[in-house]
Enzyme design. Structure first.
Site, mmCIF file in Angstrom:
data_model
loop_
_atom_site.group_PDB
_atom_site.id
_atom_site.type_symbol
_atom_site.label_atom_id
_atom_site.label_comp_id
_atom_site.label_asym_id
_atom_site.label_seq_id
_atom_site.Cartn_x
_atom_site.Cartn_y
_atom_site.Cartn_z
ATOM 1 N N HIS A 18 -5.544 1.945 -4.524
ATOM 2 C CA HIS A 18 -4.644 1.427 -3.494
ATOM 3 C C HIS A 18 -4.246 -0.001 -3.818
ATOM 4 O O HIS A 18 -4.822 -0.650 -4.697
ATOM 5 C CB HIS A 18 -5.316 1.492 -2.111
ATOM 6 C CG HIS A 18 -6.478 0.561 -1.939
ATOM 7 N ND1 HIS A 18 -6.702 -0.166 -0.802
ATOM 8 C CD2 HIS A 18 -7.491 0.227 -2.783
ATOM 9 C CE1 HIS A 18 -7.792 -0.892 -0.933
ATOM 10 N NE2 HIS A 18 -8.303 -0.669 -2.122
ATOM 11 N N CYS A 42 0.817 -1.220 0.000
ATOM 12 C CA CYS A 42 0.000 0.000 0.000
ATOM 13 C C CYS A 42 0.854 1.275 0.000
ATOM 14 O O CYS A 42 0.653 2.176 -0.826
ATOM 15 C CB CYS A 42 -0.977 -0.004 1.170
ATOM 16 S SG CYS A 42 -0.242 0.117 2.817
ATOM 17 N N HIS A 74 -2.770 1.409 6.787
ATOM 18 C CA HIS A 74 -3.075 1.266 5.361
ATOM 19 C C HIS A 74 -3.218 2.663 4.764
ATOM 20 O O HIS A 74 -3.607 3.611 5.455
ATOM 21 C CB HIS A 74 -4.364 0.467 5.149
ATOM 22 C CG HIS A 74 -4.608 0.109 3.711
ATOM 23 N ND1 HIS A 74 -3.920 -0.901 3.073
ATOM 24 C CD2 HIS A 74 -5.449 0.629 2.782
ATOM 25 C CE1 HIS A 74 -4.325 -0.973 1.809
ATOM 26 N NE2 HIS A 74 -5.255 -0.057 1.614
#
Length: 342
Positions: A318, A258, A306
């Site tokens: 993402h 990520c 994240h």
């Protein structure tokens, strides 16, 4: 004179990267170890979904811990390389000075082996002799002082090199432990996929819709303008990465985690970002979610474990988790902790 570079210390190759076992990694791995392996007979689709979400969340936290370790190892490697170069240059200078001092010592011996008064009598140019002798004394004292300084510097650099060597040794010792924890995480992710596969097709579709839609086509991003030209360039890079696989600790161009995706995307715009999502959330100015513009970084959960890039019209791009490619998802797929404008 040969090259000043010394042979590399053991363990300086790139394989030492991602080797520090952080407390966060250990905690995440321990938590993963306690997670049930598969769906129990009494599990409902809702409880199965909760187990899968927990596994994915723990895996993302562990990935960020590995990325922190990667940064520390890379910083240490660079420090050791600089220390080695400094030590080697200092040693080369000392060797040169020793040679010069050896020549001067020989000259002094040859001059000093004769009584100075007799040498003066025998000299055809007494004034030149005195000048030469005085200069010789001054040069010897100056160079001896320089040698002392260099020896002190060498001892200091040698100490730094020794300390760096100890750190690298610790990195090597932790390597096996980190690999073991990483295998544990990957094993749990495989179980998460097994849990998902245990759902009916209808429940699986419902899970995808409710949590992570998994769109790899271009959604309607609305007409919102990027916050800057560099944000526009980062957006273009992130779009080009859609469909690329999630890869542990990777920051492109063929795979991403990520924070690796956001770091790589902004790198294509000439902007350097930190490696982890926790650090990226503070890499710019934080703005309310209501004021988000395309190119802003959206961090998730309280610990920012994240991160994705806002693309407009309630969508982010993402790298979700292992087994899922880079894709578009609703910005509200997880609890948002911050929005950062780069």
């Amino acid at each position: 004179m040969g090259s000043h570079r010394r042979p590399a210390l053991s363990g300086l190759d790139r394989s030492t990267r991602v080797t520090v076992l952080s407390a966060a990694a250990a905690t995440a791995a321990a938590a993963l170890a306690a997670t049930p392996a598969g769906a129990a007979p009494q599990d409902t689709p809702a409880t199965t979904k909760a187990k899968v979400d927990r596994l994915f969340e723990q895996a993302e936290k562990a990935t960020e811990a590995y990325n922190k370790a990667d940064e520390r190892a890379d910083t240490l490697r660079k420090q050791v390389e600089r220390a080695k170069d400094s030590v080697a240059r200092g040693q080369e200078r000392i060797n040169t000075m020793r040679g010069a001092l050896g020549s001067l010592a020989g000259a002094q011996y040859r001059s000093g082996g004769i009584d100075p008064s007799l040498a003066l009598v025998l000299s055809s140019d007494p004034d030149a002799y005195l000048d030469k002798a005085a200069a010789l004394d001054r040069i010897s004292a100056r160079q001896a002082g320089e040698l002392t300084d260099l020896q002190k510097a060498q001892r200091s650099l040698a100490q730094e090199r020794t300390e760096a060597g100890h750190k690298l040794s610790e990195l090597e010792k932790s390597r096996t432990a980190v690999a073991r924890h990483k295998r544990s995480v990957e094993h749990k992710l495989a179980k998460a996929r097994k849990l998902l596969n245990s759902l009916s097709a209808q429940d699986r579709e419902g899970y995808d819709r409710a949590s992570r839609s998994g769109r790899d086509d271009m959604p309607d991003l609305g007409g919102a303008a990027p916050s800057s030209s560099r944000a526009a360039a980062a957006i273009a890079a992130a779009r080009s990465a859609v469909g690329k696989p999630y890869v542990w600790g990777a920051n492109g161009p063929s795979g991403f985690d990520c924070s690796g995706l956001t770091q790589w995307s902004y790198a294509q715009a000439g902007v350097g970002l930190p490696r982890t999502s926790q650090a990226q959330r503070y890499a710019g100015r934080q703005v309310p979610m209501s004021q988000a513009q395309p190119g802003d970084l959206v961090a998730y959960r309280d610990d920012a474990s994240h991160i994705g890039m806002y693309m407009g019209n309630g969508q982010v791009v993402h790298a979700p988790y292992p087994g899922a490619p880079v894709r578009y998802d609703p910005v509200g797929m997880m609890p948002v902790s911050s929005v950062t404008r780069i």
